[in-house]
Scaffold this active site. Structure first.
Site, PDB file in Angstrom:
ATOM      1  CG  ASP A 105      -3.054  -5.746  -1.598  1.00 33.81           C
ATOM      2  OD1 ASP A 105      -2.934  -5.092  -2.632  1.00 33.81           O
ATOM      3  OD2 ASP A 105      -3.175  -5.195  -0.477  1.00 33.81           O
ATOM      4  CE  LYS A 130      -6.527  -5.533  -2.979  1.00 41.22           C
ATOM      5  NZ  LYS A 130      -5.569  -5.039  -3.992  1.00 41.22           N
TER       6      LYS A 130
HETATM    7  P1  NDP Z   1       3.722  -6.332   1.298  1.00 44.83           P
HETATM    8  O1  NDP Z   1       2.955  -6.960   2.376  1.00 44.83           O
HETATM    9  O2  NDP Z   1       4.661  -7.123   0.486  1.00 44.83           O
HETATM   10  O3  NDP Z   1       4.517  -5.065   1.846  1.00 44.83           O
HETATM   11  C1  NDP Z   1       3.886  -4.025   2.514  1.00 44.83           C
HETATM   12  C2  NDP Z   1       4.969  -3.150   3.147  1.00 44.83           C
HETATM   13  O4  NDP Z   1       4.386  -1.974   3.669  1.00 44.83           O
HETATM   14  C3  NDP Z   1       5.676  -3.834   4.301  1.00 44.83           C
HETATM   15  O5  NDP Z   1       6.985  -3.382   4.365  1.00 44.83           O
HETATM   16  C4  NDP Z   1       4.863  -3.373   5.495  1.00 44.83           C
HETATM   17  O6  NDP Z   1       5.610  -3.357   6.690  1.00 44.83           O
HETATM   18  C5  NDP Z   1       4.476  -1.970   5.091  1.00 44.83           C
HETATM   19  N1  NDP Z   1       3.144  -1.683   5.659  1.00 44.83           N
HETATM   20  C6  NDP Z   1       1.981  -2.228   5.279  1.00 44.83           C
HETATM   21  N2  NDP Z   1       0.962  -1.778   6.025  1.00 44.83           N
HETATM   22  C7  NDP Z   1       1.503  -0.944   6.889  1.00 44.83           C
HETATM   23  C8  NDP Z   1       0.958  -0.172   7.914  1.00 44.83           C
HETATM   24  N3  NDP Z   1      -0.354  -0.149   8.195  1.00 44.83           N
HETATM   25  N4  NDP Z   1       1.828   0.584   8.614  1.00 44.83           N
HETATM   26  C9  NDP Z   1       3.136   0.596   8.310  1.00 44.83           C
HETATM   27  N5  NDP Z   1       3.711  -0.124   7.343  1.00 44.83           N
HETATM   28  C10 NDP Z   1       2.895  -0.889   6.642  1.00 44.83           C
HETATM   29  O7  NDP Z   1       2.612  -5.647   0.348  1.00 44.83           O
HETATM   30  P2  NDP Z   1       2.768  -5.138  -1.147  1.00 44.83           P
HETATM   31  O8  NDP Z   1       4.118  -4.605  -1.391  1.00 44.83           O
HETATM   32  O9  NDP Z   1       2.203  -6.167  -2.035  1.00 44.83           O
HETATM   33  O10 NDP Z   1       1.714  -3.925  -1.170  1.00 44.83           O
HETATM   34  C11 NDP Z   1       2.096  -2.589  -0.867  1.00 44.83           C
HETATM   35  C12 NDP Z   1       1.075  -1.638  -1.470  1.00 44.83           C
HETATM   36  O11 NDP Z   1       1.045  -1.813  -2.887  1.00 44.83           O
HETATM   37  C13 NDP Z   1      -0.362  -1.837  -1.014  1.00 44.83           C
HETATM   38  O12 NDP Z   1      -1.014  -0.573  -1.007  1.00 44.83           O
HETATM   39  C14 NDP Z   1      -0.968  -2.706  -2.109  1.00 44.83           C
HETATM   40  O13 NDP Z   1      -2.368  -2.570  -2.164  1.00 44.83           O
HETATM   41  C15 NDP Z   1      -0.291  -2.098  -3.323  1.00 44.83           C
HETATM   42  N6  NDP Z   1      -0.199  -2.924  -4.524  1.00 44.83           N
HETATM   43  C16 NDP Z   1       0.246  -4.213  -4.496  1.00 44.83           C
HETATM   44  C17 NDP Z   1       0.358  -4.948  -5.659  1.00 44.83           C
HETATM   45  C18 NDP Z   1       0.871  -6.349  -5.682  1.00 44.83           C
HETATM   46  O14 NDP Z   1       0.843  -6.952  -6.752  1.00 44.83           O
HETATM   47  N7  NDP Z   1       1.358  -6.895  -4.580  1.00 44.83           N
HETATM   48  C19 NDP Z   1      -0.036  -4.383  -6.962  1.00 44.83           C
HETATM   49  C20 NDP Z   1      -0.425  -3.001  -6.897  1.00 44.83           C
HETATM   50  C21 NDP Z   1      -0.519  -2.326  -5.711  1.00 44.83           C
HETATM   51  P3  NDP Z   1       5.769  -4.728   7.526  1.00 44.83           P
HETATM   52  O15 NDP Z   1       6.713  -5.579   6.733  1.00 44.83           O
HETATM   53  O16 NDP Z   1       6.324  -4.302   8.828  1.00 44.83           O
HETATM   54  O17 NDP Z   1       4.396  -5.282   7.611  1.00 44.83           O
HETATM   55  O1  2IT Z   2      -3.679  -3.789  -6.043  1.00 45.53           O
HETATM   56  C1  2IT Z   2      -3.424  -4.593  -6.961  1.00 45.53           C
HETATM   57  O2  2IT Z   2      -3.511  -4.264  -8.141  1.00 45.53           O
HETATM   58  C2  2IT Z   2      -2.984  -5.940  -6.609  1.00 45.53           C
HETATM   59  N1  2IT Z   2      -2.845  -6.225  -5.416  1.00 45.53           N
HETATM   60  C3  2IT Z   2      -2.729  -6.965  -7.668  1.00 45.53           C
HETATM   61  C4  2IT Z   2      -4.017  -7.545  -8.163  1.00 45.53           C
HETATM   62  C5  2IT Z   2      -3.868  -8.728  -9.088  1.00 45.53           C
HETATM   63  O3  2IT Z   2      -4.907  -9.341  -9.353  1.00 45.53           O
HETATM   64  O4  2IT Z   2      -2.772  -9.043  -9.545  1.00 45.53           O
END
Ligand code: NDP
Ligand code: 2IT
Length: 448
Positions: free
Chosen positions: A158, A118
């Site tokens: 992420d 990461k």
């Molecule tokens: P994004 O940045 O696309 O979205 C994150 C969302 O969560 C936004 O709406 C954001 O609000 C909100 N958010 C994030 N941090 C905070 C915080 N500290 N307080 C309040 N709201 C928060 O990220 P992702 O959707 O990609 O990721 C979301 C979760 O999923 C994470 O835990 C990530 O590790 C996990 N994940 C992501 C994957 C991927 O492929 N992207 C795969 C698997 C897991 P705002 O818009 O206001 O910032």
């Molecule tokens: O938390 C996760 O699994 C991710 N942010 C995606 C990782 C990836 O390599 O696609």
């Protein structure tokens, strides 16, 4: 735990993630007393390599800014390092290590050949112009490029890193390395990206939830769903939940929560996608556009010991898709009292240990993120395969493979849990299945 905490006392999230795994793998260690002499646990808990670097860049006013960049290359027993990049002001080494640690087990649960890593930076893209984001990404990649490669370490998105950022990062890597390779996943469709990669984590999580519900003879049809977040994972989770007949009542971002009693529909979702992905606005606008919905301005994660608003509504299913530690013990009790029978994690480690304990004690369906959200990295693995073959698969094909992989992970969690005498416990099933695969590979490869 004492050893881990003593080495890095301030890395709270990392300790939490490690404890979550250690608490469930006792039965494996009992079968393998030799693991102690071979220091398998100590090796798994110590990153193979940590890269920490300065990222200097110039903002639109001509002011030089300095951020801190990270890449934690946690474990390469199963394949090249693989995992996302997070750009968020909260990023620190403890958060990077917890995410990298979780990624190792998550990647191990997939049938793909992937190690775990990461990275990210304490950079906040919010309110920054495209030009500023580009210059930041270029400065970040100027250093990161030395440490990654299509057969070495393949970053992805992420929190705070989506298609725009991956584009700028890729462009800079290509220029520095003078090669066009699949060094990042989540790329644009025209230049090596995979269909379904943006949708993968959210869709996959809902497929996983569907598998869990099926074990109790249920489906998502008509179920009231609470979703947190309004980013990549949350919005595609909402889309798939709607497609499967669920009623999506909430979303949230870092400044507030929307509660739409009538439920979201595809038009409303399209409005939010445009708002978040292109106009980069706040959910406030949803409340203005759809007066039937309630918008409650708040810091959704500010509660300390109190309840978080998004989990306060009665529902059948909860899908935390924002960030770590967004469901505490109070939230869990409230969710259970409100009728929730399934909690499935789109985010990484969104539930605090006391919440997990409650869910397990009440015997509701609880799907841990390292299993439930593995669809994102699984389609990243498919993107790498397509890049290596220099061809691309259709939407239907990638979606079918994603569905199959989520089914496979679900089944291996269940089978492993049953084998170790904790039937139906997806936490233990996921941790043990992931751990056994990584530990075996490490031992077979000798002391490296
Ligand atoms: P994004 O940045 O696309 O979205 C994150 C969302 O969560 C936004 O709406 C954001 O609000 C909100 N958010 C994030 N941090 C905070 C915080 N500290 N307080 C309040 N709201 C928060 O990220 P992702 O959707 O990609 O990721 C979301 C979760 O999923 C994470 O835990 C990530 O590790 C996990 N994940 C992501 C994957 C991927 O492929 N992207 C795969 C698997 C897991 P705002 O818009 O206001 O910032
Ligand atoms: O938390 C996760 O699994 C991710 N942010 C995606 C990782 C990836 O390599 O696609």
């Amino acid at each position: 735990m004492n050893w881990v905490q003593g080495r890095d006392p301030e890395q709270r999230e990392f300790h939490q993630a490690v404890l979550g795994v250690l608490a469930t793998i006792g039965p494996v260690l009992e079968h393998h007393p030799e693991y102690r002499r071979l220091a398998v646990l100590e090796r798994i808990m110590e990153p193979e390599r940590v890269i920490l670097f300065r990222v200097p860049w110039m903002d639109d006013k001509g002011q030089v800014q300095v951020n801190r960049g990270y890449r934690v290359q946690m474990n390469s027993a199963l394949g090249p390092y693989k995992g996302g990049l997070r750009f968020h002001p909260s990023v620190n080494l403890g958060i990077m290590k917890f995410l990298a640690f979780e990624q190792v087990f998550k990647n191990a649960l997939t049938p793909l050949v992937l190690g775990g890593a990461k990275g990210g930076a304490d950079f906040d893209p919010k309110g920054r112009s495209d030009g500023e984001v580009m210059r930041f990404c270029q400065a970040f990649m100027a250093e990161l490029s030395r440490h990654i490669g299509p057969d070495t370490d393949i970053p992805a998105g992420d929190i705070g890193v989506g298609g725009r950022e991956i584009g700028y990062l890729f462009g800079m890597y290509k220029k520095i390395a003078n090669e066009f390779t699949g060094v990042l996943t989540g790329k644009g469709l025209a230049w090596g990206g995979s269909l379904i990669r943006p949708e993968a984590a959210g869709y996959g999580m809902v497929y996983f939830a569907g598998e869990m519900l099926a074990t109790r003879g249920q489906t998502l049809e008509g179920k009231r769903c609470l979703i947190s977040g309004a980013g990549n994972v949350a919005l595609f989770a909402a889309e798939k939940a709607l497609e499967l007949g669920g009623r999506v009542l909430t979303l949230s971002d870092s400044t507030g929560v929307i509660y739409d009693e009538q439920g979201l529909d595809l038009d409303k979702l399209a409005f939010i996608k445009d708002l978040k992905n292109f106009r980069r606005g706040r959910l406030t606008e949803y409340g203005e556009r759809y007066p039937g919905a309630i918008y409650i301005p708040c810091d959704p994660l500010a509660a300390d010991g109190d309840q978080h608003l998004v989990w306060s509504f009665p529902a059948d299913c909860a899908f935390p898709c924002a960030t770590q530690n967004e469901i505490n013990g109070h939230d869990a009790a409230r969710l259970l009292a409100g009728g929730v029978g399934l909690v499935c994690e789109g985010a990484n480690m969104p539930c605090l240990p006391e919440a997990v304990e409650l869910f397990l004690a009440q015997n509701i369906l609880y799907g841990p993120g390292k299993a439930a959200n593995a669809g994102g990295v699984a389609v990243s693995g498919m993107e790498m395969a397509q890049n290596a073959m220099r061809l691309s698969w259709s939407r239907v094909e990638v979606d079918a493979r994603l569905r199959q992989i989520m089914k496979f992970i679900h089944q291996s969690c269940l089978d492993t849990a049953a084998e170790y005498g904790v039937s139906g416990n997806y936490v233990a099933g996921a941790n043990i299945a992931g751990f056994v695969k990584v530990a075996r590979a490490m031992l077979e490869q000798g002391l490296v």
